[in-house]
Write a protein that holds these residues in place. Sequence first.
Motif, PDB file in Angstrom:
ATOM      1  N   THR A 295      -1.925   4.729   2.024  1.00  0.00           N
ATOM      2  CA  THR A 295      -1.594   5.919   1.242  1.00  0.00           C
ATOM      3  C   THR A 295      -1.117   5.584  -0.168  1.00  0.00           C
ATOM      4  O   THR A 295      -1.122   6.438  -1.053  1.00  0.00           O
ATOM      5  N   VAL A 296      -0.718   4.294  -0.370  1.00  0.00           N
ATOM      6  CA  VAL A 296      -0.160   3.950  -1.681  1.00  0.00           C
ATOM      7  C   VAL A 296      -0.945   2.845  -2.398  1.00  0.00           C
ATOM      8  O   VAL A 296      -0.569   2.445  -3.494  1.00  0.00           O
ATOM      9  N   VAL A 297      -1.997   2.352  -1.785  1.00  0.00           N
ATOM     10  CA  VAL A 297      -2.730   1.229  -2.365  1.00  0.00           C
ATOM     11  C   VAL A 297      -3.358   1.582  -3.711  1.00  0.00           C
ATOM     12  O   VAL A 297      -3.557   0.731  -4.584  1.00  0.00           O
ATOM     13  N   SER A 298      -3.643   2.854  -3.892  1.00  0.00           N
ATOM     14  CA  SER A 298      -4.287   3.277  -5.161  1.00  0.00           C
ATOM     15  C   SER A 298      -3.337   3.201  -6.339  1.00  0.00           C
ATOM     16  O   SER A 298      -3.763   3.198  -7.497  1.00  0.00           O
ATOM     17  N   TYR A 299      -2.030   3.096  -6.053  1.00  0.00           N
ATOM     18  CA  TYR A 299      -1.056   3.065  -7.144  1.00  0.00           C
ATOM     19  C   TYR A 299      -0.836   1.642  -7.690  1.00  0.00           C
ATOM     20  O   TYR A 299      -0.310   1.488  -8.799  1.00  0.00           O
ATOM     21  N   ASP A 300      -1.175   0.626  -6.889  1.00  0.00           N
ATOM     22  CA  ASP A 300      -0.926  -0.769  -7.336  1.00  0.00           C
ATOM     23  C   ASP A 300      -2.025  -1.680  -6.773  1.00  0.00           C
ATOM     24  O   ASP A 300      -2.168  -1.816  -5.542  1.00  0.00           O
ATOM     25  N   ALA A 301      -2.762  -2.295  -7.664  1.00  0.00           N
ATOM     26  CA  ALA A 301      -3.895  -3.147  -7.241  1.00  0.00           C
ATOM     27  C   ALA A 301      -3.459  -4.346  -6.401  1.00  0.00           C
ATOM     28  O   ALA A 301      -4.218  -4.844  -5.563  1.00  0.00           O
ATOM     29  N   GLU A 302      -2.225  -4.818  -6.598  1.00  0.00           N
ATOM     30  CA  GLU A 302      -1.757  -5.988  -5.836  1.00  0.00           C
ATOM     31  C   GLU A 302      -1.664  -5.685  -4.340  1.00  0.00           C
ATOM     32  O   GLU A 302      -1.701  -6.586  -3.503  1.00  0.00           O
ATOM     33  N   LEU A 303      -1.487  -4.395  -3.992  1.00  0.00           N
ATOM     34  CA  LEU A 303      -1.381  -4.023  -2.579  1.00  0.00           C
ATOM     35  C   LEU A 303      -2.709  -4.164  -1.848  1.00  0.00           C
ATOM     36  O   LEU A 303      -2.750  -4.221  -0.615  1.00  0.00           O
ATOM     37  N   SER A 304      -3.781  -4.250  -2.586  1.00  0.00           N
ATOM     38  CA  SER A 304      -5.110  -4.318  -1.967  1.00  0.00           C
ATOM     39  C   SER A 304      -5.262  -5.584  -1.112  1.00  0.00           C
ATOM     40  O   SER A 304      -5.747  -5.519   0.023  1.00  0.00           O
ATOM     41  N   ASP A 305      -4.833  -6.735  -1.655  1.00  0.00           N
ATOM     42  CA  ASP A 305      -4.940  -8.000  -0.887  1.00  0.00           C
ATOM     43  C   ASP A 305      -4.041  -7.957   0.340  1.00  0.00           C
ATOM     44  O   ASP A 305      -4.423  -8.426   1.421  1.00  0.00           O
ATOM     45  N   LEU A 306      -2.841  -7.415   0.177  1.00  0.00           N
ATOM     46  CA  LEU A 306      -1.917  -7.327   1.314  1.00  0.00           C
ATOM     47  C   LEU A 306      -2.480  -6.428   2.403  1.00  0.00           C
ATOM     48  O   LEU A 306      -2.360  -6.716   3.602  1.00  0.00           O
ATOM     49  N   LEU A 307      -3.073  -5.297   1.987  1.00  0.00           N
ATOM     50  CA  LEU A 307      -3.672  -4.377   2.964  1.00  0.00           C
ATOM     51  C   LEU A 307      -4.822  -5.050   3.694  1.00  0.00           C
ATOM     52  O   LEU A 307      -4.992  -4.893   4.915  1.00  0.00           O
TER      53      LEU A 307
ATOM     54  N   SER B 259      -0.097  -3.310  18.531  1.00  0.00           N
ATOM     55  CA  SER B 259      -1.263  -2.656  17.937  1.00  0.00           C
ATOM     56  C   SER B 259      -0.874  -1.360  17.240  1.00  0.00           C
ATOM     57  O   SER B 259      -1.353  -1.054  16.139  1.00  0.00           O
ATOM     58  N   ASP B 260      -0.031  -0.564  17.918  1.00  0.00           N
ATOM     59  CA  ASP B 260       0.395   0.709  17.327  1.00  0.00           C
ATOM     60  C   ASP B 260       1.208   0.479  16.063  1.00  0.00           C
ATOM     61  O   ASP B 260       1.029   1.177  15.052  1.00  0.00           O
ATOM     62  N   ILE B 261       2.124  -0.500  16.127  1.00  0.00           N
ATOM     63  CA  ILE B 261       2.986  -0.758  14.963  1.00  0.00           C
ATOM     64  C   ILE B 261       2.161  -1.244  13.780  1.00  0.00           C
ATOM     65  O   ILE B 261       2.328  -0.767  12.642  1.00  0.00           O
ATOM     66  N   VAL B 262       1.252  -2.184  14.030  1.00  0.00           N
ATOM     67  CA  VAL B 262       0.400  -2.697  12.955  1.00  0.00           C
ATOM     68  C   VAL B 262      -0.505  -1.593  12.424  1.00  0.00           C
ATOM     69  O   VAL B 262      -0.737  -1.469  11.214  1.00  0.00           O
TER      70      VAL B 262
ATOM     71  N   GLU C  34       0.218   3.393   6.453  1.00  0.00           N
ATOM     72  CA  GLU C  34       1.227   3.602   5.416  1.00  0.00           C
ATOM     73  C   GLU C  34       0.797   2.954   4.089  1.00  0.00           C
ATOM     74  O   GLU C  34       0.910   3.549   3.020  1.00  0.00           O
ATOM     75  N   LEU C  35       0.336   1.686   4.176  1.00  0.00           N
ATOM     76  CA  LEU C  35      -0.098   0.999   2.947  1.00  0.00           C
ATOM     77  C   LEU C  35      -1.320   1.652   2.322  1.00  0.00           C
ATOM     78  O   LEU C  35      -1.487   1.662   1.105  1.00  0.00           O
TER      79      LEU C  35
ATOM     80  N   LEU D  61      -3.406  -7.362   6.313  1.00  0.00           N
ATOM     81  CA  LEU D  61      -2.864  -6.620   7.451  1.00  0.00           C
ATOM     82  C   LEU D  61      -3.988  -6.035   8.303  1.00  0.00           C
ATOM     83  O   LEU D  61      -3.891  -5.982   9.543  1.00  0.00           O
ATOM     84  N   SER D  62      -5.057  -5.631   7.658  1.00  0.00           N
ATOM     85  CA  SER D  62      -6.219  -5.111   8.399  1.00  0.00           C
ATOM     86  C   SER D  62      -6.838  -6.208   9.260  1.00  0.00           C
ATOM     87  O   SER D  62      -7.286  -5.965  10.389  1.00  0.00           O
TER      88      SER D  62
END
Length: 562
Positions: free
Chosen positions: A258-270, A246-249, A255-256, A273-274
């Motif tokens: 903080t950077v999701v605003s820089y690349d739209a593709e990270l949104s689906d990955l985030l 739980s802590d690691i996830v 971490e993701l 993970l959520s």
Amino acid sequence: MLYSLHVKNLALIKEQEIEFSKGLNILTGETGAGKSVVIGSVNLALGGKADAGLIRTGEEYALVELVFGLENDSQRKLLEAMDIPVEEDGTVVIQRKLMQGRSVSKVCGESVSARQLKDISNILINIHGQNDHQELLHKQKHLDILDDYCMDKLGDLPDKLKENLQKMKELQNSLDETNIDEASRIREQELLEFEVNEISEAAPLVGEDEKLESAYHKMVNSRKISEAAYTAYAMTGSGESEESASDIVGRAVRELSTVVSYDAELSDLLSQLSDVENLLTDFNHSLSAYIKDLEFDDEEFKETEDRLNIINHLKDKYGGTIEKVLAELSDKQARLDALSDLDAHRAKLMKDLEEQKKTVLDLCRKISVIRKKASKELGEKLKSALIDLNFLDVKFEIAVNSDEENITARGYDDVEFMISTNPGEALRPLEKIASGGELSRIMLALKTVVADKDDISTLIFDEIDAGISGKTAWKVSQKLGELSRDHQIICITHLPQIAAMADTHFMIEKGLSDGRTVTNIYSLSEDDSTKELSRLLGGEEITEATIQNALDMKKMALESKG
């Protein structure tokens, strides 16, 4: 009807195929030529006793195949009710392959059991063997013949009789069980009271044993379960370990983020993970609740163990399952109630038995009335058929004698064929006076009379002419010709009078092939049939006189057939 018989590697037959026709099919040949093998192969295909010794020497298997064509809807419906896949054109192929130590039977390509094969054969064909007429000497056979004749009128009465007779026997047995002395009654009553109380106090419930087994198994293994559950919770639960899932996830999610605003593709990955973080949270909540439920005290464990022991004791003593234990309780309570007031119970049993006996006797009477009426009708028809078969002064009756004190599952009738073949002689039981030749003619008369009442279109006679000759043989021939108008008849004979009536004439003879004896079967032309008749009439030497005699006989047969 039977279209064809294909035989391979059976006894002296290497490979033969016979195509039968409608009407009267006659098979003749020298003694020992293999005529019995033909009928034997048909019987074998229809489920007869298989003997590996029948396989032709040097071959691995023997094969018999019968091809039938259905003649009526009744046959089709009976076969379809047995889940036999009948071809659209009504063709039914029966095949039996005989190997060392085993055999395989198939109908229309589907494997069938010996019982199914027998039922199927009873729908398609009726075979009268060389010794079948001897059955007429047994009175039991007379009852079977009469019941077969009036089967339609009897309807479901025989089944009702069997059912009600069984009930009567059960009531009689229950009544017999009440014939016990007082000491025995008290002992049985005390035992029943103990057993009824034992089951009633325990009050087992259907399915309770399975729940107890599951709970007991869980309690016995609770320590192992707890250790594994706590370890799993520590590895996945937030706050239990610095390196928990739980802590690691959770850190990965942050971490993701903080950077999701820089690349739209990270949104689906985030998002994925959520979802994993949420699933872990839900899992931890469920696992935490499960761990709390593992907590139980020693008293709860003992109660579960004691209850399970009681249930298992009842199952061991009274039947293996709770359903059977409860059924035993019901039976024992009923017996206990009966013993508690034995006189009343006995009186009720006697009343029920008397009523049941009346029901059985009423069914016996109805069956007997039908039999007696049918016996007169069948007797007259058989007498007429016997006169046609050269019993000129015959008297024939079917005696049906009733005895209410001798009730069986067939009723209370004793059936016996009575006959007199000489003027002035009284009627006597068939077994007392009938010779072999007379029995074979009586059997033929029976087949003729009952043929119109069943849906079987193919009849096989193996030497129906045993013990007859001369004018009688001609009468038998005429009767076979008459029967063949509406049925396919296949008949093995050694008498020219019968052979002359053939619509299709087959010859069976032995020959040599590659230095080995073989049995050959083939259809005869009109001229060859005449020559075979001449041989039957005069032996090996065929003369102009025997040929003319054969031609005359064929002419008489043709005139007889109209």
